[in-house]
Write a protein that holds these residues in place. Structure first.
Motif, PDB file in Angstrom:
ATOM      1  N   ALA A  26     -37.973  19.515  27.847  1.00  0.00           N
ATOM      2  CA  ALA A  26     -38.633  18.379  28.512  1.00  0.00           C
ATOM      3  C   ALA A  26     -37.605  17.401  29.066  1.00  0.00           C
ATOM      4  O   ALA A  26     -37.772  16.875  30.174  1.00  0.00           O
ATOM      5  N   LEU A  27     -36.526  17.174  28.333  1.00  0.00           N
ATOM      6  CA  LEU A  27     -35.482  16.265  28.800  1.00  0.00           C
ATOM      7  C   LEU A  27     -34.817  16.811  30.059  1.00  0.00           C
ATOM      8  O   LEU A  27     -34.583  16.075  31.021  1.00  0.00           O
ATOM      9  N   TRP A  28     -34.536  18.112  30.089  1.00  0.00           N
ATOM     10  CA  TRP A  28     -33.924  18.713  31.277  1.00  0.00           C
ATOM     11  C   TRP A  28     -34.885  18.715  32.461  1.00  0.00           C
ATOM     12  O   TRP A  28     -34.467  18.528  33.608  1.00  0.00           O
ATOM     13  N   GLN A  31     -34.737  15.201  33.734  1.00  0.00           N
ATOM     14  CA  GLN A  31     -33.478  14.998  34.441  1.00  0.00           C
ATOM     15  C   GLN A  31     -33.508  15.677  35.802  1.00  0.00           C
ATOM     16  O   GLN A  31     -33.006  15.117  36.791  1.00  0.00           O
ATOM     17  N   GLY A  32     -34.089  16.854  35.887  1.00  0.00           N
ATOM     18  CA  GLY A  32     -34.198  17.559  37.168  1.00  0.00           C
ATOM     19  C   GLY A  32     -35.066  16.801  38.152  1.00  0.00           C
ATOM     20  O   GLY A  32     -34.719  16.663  39.331  1.00  0.00           O
ATOM     21  N   ALA A  33     -36.187  16.291  37.676  1.00  0.00           N
ATOM     22  CA  ALA A  33     -37.084  15.530  38.554  1.00  0.00           C
ATOM     23  C   ALA A  33     -36.409  14.240  39.037  1.00  0.00           C
ATOM     24  O   ALA A  33     -36.493  13.888  40.214  1.00  0.00           O
ATOM     25  N   LEU A  34     -35.734  13.548  38.127  1.00  0.00           N
ATOM     26  CA  LEU A  34     -35.014  12.331  38.509  1.00  0.00           C
ATOM     27  C   LEU A  34     -33.897  12.655  39.502  1.00  0.00           C
ATOM     28  O   LEU A  34     -33.695  11.926  40.472  1.00  0.00           O
ATOM     29  N   ALA A  35     -33.184  13.736  39.246  1.00  0.00           N
ATOM     30  CA  ALA A  35     -32.090  14.128  40.141  1.00  0.00           C
ATOM     31  C   ALA A  35     -32.614  14.416  41.544  1.00  0.00           C
ATOM     32  O   ALA A  35     -32.013  13.984  42.535  1.00  0.00           O
ATOM     33  N   MET A  36     -33.734  15.114  41.640  1.00  0.00           N
ATOM     34  CA  MET A  36     -34.297  15.413  42.967  1.00  0.00           C
ATOM     35  C   MET A  36     -34.710  14.136  43.689  1.00  0.00           C
ATOM     36  O   MET A  36     -34.408  13.960  44.875  1.00  0.00           O
ATOM     37  N   ALA A  37     -35.383  13.246  42.983  1.00  0.00           N
ATOM     38  CA  ALA A  37     -35.840  12.004  43.609  1.00  0.00           C
ATOM     39  C   ALA A  37     -34.662  11.144  44.054  1.00  0.00           C
ATOM     40  O   ALA A  37     -34.659  10.604  45.169  1.00  0.00           O
ATOM     41  N   LEU A  38     -33.663  11.020  43.195  1.00  0.00           N
ATOM     42  CA  LEU A  38     -32.529  10.167  43.526  1.00  0.00           C
ATOM     43  C   LEU A  38     -31.618  10.804  44.566  1.00  0.00           C
ATOM     44  O   LEU A  38     -31.020  10.094  45.383  1.00  0.00           O
ATOM     45  N   PHE A  39     -31.515  12.117  44.573  1.00  0.00           N
ATOM     46  CA  PHE A  39     -30.742  12.788  45.619  1.00  0.00           C
ATOM     47  C   PHE A  39     -31.407  12.550  46.973  1.00  0.00           C
ATOM     48  O   PHE A  39     -30.735  12.240  47.964  1.00  0.00           O
ATOM     49  N   ALA A  40     -32.729  12.677  47.014  1.00  0.00           N
ATOM     50  CA  ALA A  40     -33.463  12.445  48.264  1.00  0.00           C
ATOM     51  C   ALA A  40     -33.310  10.996  48.725  1.00  0.00           C
ATOM     52  O   ALA A  40     -33.101  10.732  49.920  1.00  0.00           O
TER      53      ALA A  40
END
Length: 142
Positions: A26-28, A31-40
């Motif tokens: 769940a943590l990963w 982190q993946g969802a946050l990474a995608m949003a912040l990368f965008a």
């Protein structure tokens, strides 16, 4: 009559292993969802999306700050996906999002819903990885 007290118990530590694994997964995922949003978000700043140019004009610090913010968001998003530095990426991005929340409140007088949501997710990641953050700080100040 059989009661729960008479049923065999699992070996110590074995009942928590699936829960720990699910928590790590769940943590990963977070982190993946946050990474995608912040990368965008960072990419839109660096590519000069009109809405980002207008946003940073309204803030009044200059377009150079859009490039700095976008670069930090992309760097932090990548860090969130690298196990060795994921905790530090969360701390870096939490700082960026704190600045975004303050800008929305104090300068733009608008709702900081998006940065607050991202900040909350980053706070969860930083809290879950607090032992890693403390270990990295201990190595830094040895």
């Amino acid at each position: 009559m059989t009661t729960l007290a008479h049923l065999p118990r699992p070996a110590a530590g074995r009942s928590t292993l699936p829960a720990r694994r699910a928590s790590r997964i769940a943590l990963w995922v977070l982190q993946g969802a946050l990474a995608m949003a912040l990368f965008a978000a960072g990419a839109s700043k660096l590519t000069g999306a009109e809405s980002m140019v207008q946003l940073f004009d309204a803030i009044g610090v200059g377009q150079w700050f859009r490039y700095v913010t976008g670069s930090l968001e992309i760097a932090g998003a990548i860090m969130l996906l690298v196990p060795a530095v994921a905790a530090l990426g969360a701390v870096l991005l939490a700082g960026v999002m704190t600045g975004a929340v303050i800008s929305h409140f104090a300068v733009l007088h608008s709702s900081p819903a998006a940065p607050l949501t991202l900040l909350a997710g980053l706070a969860v990641v930083a809290y879950a990885r607090r032992a890693e953050i403390l270990a990295q700080l201990a190595r830094l100040f040895r």
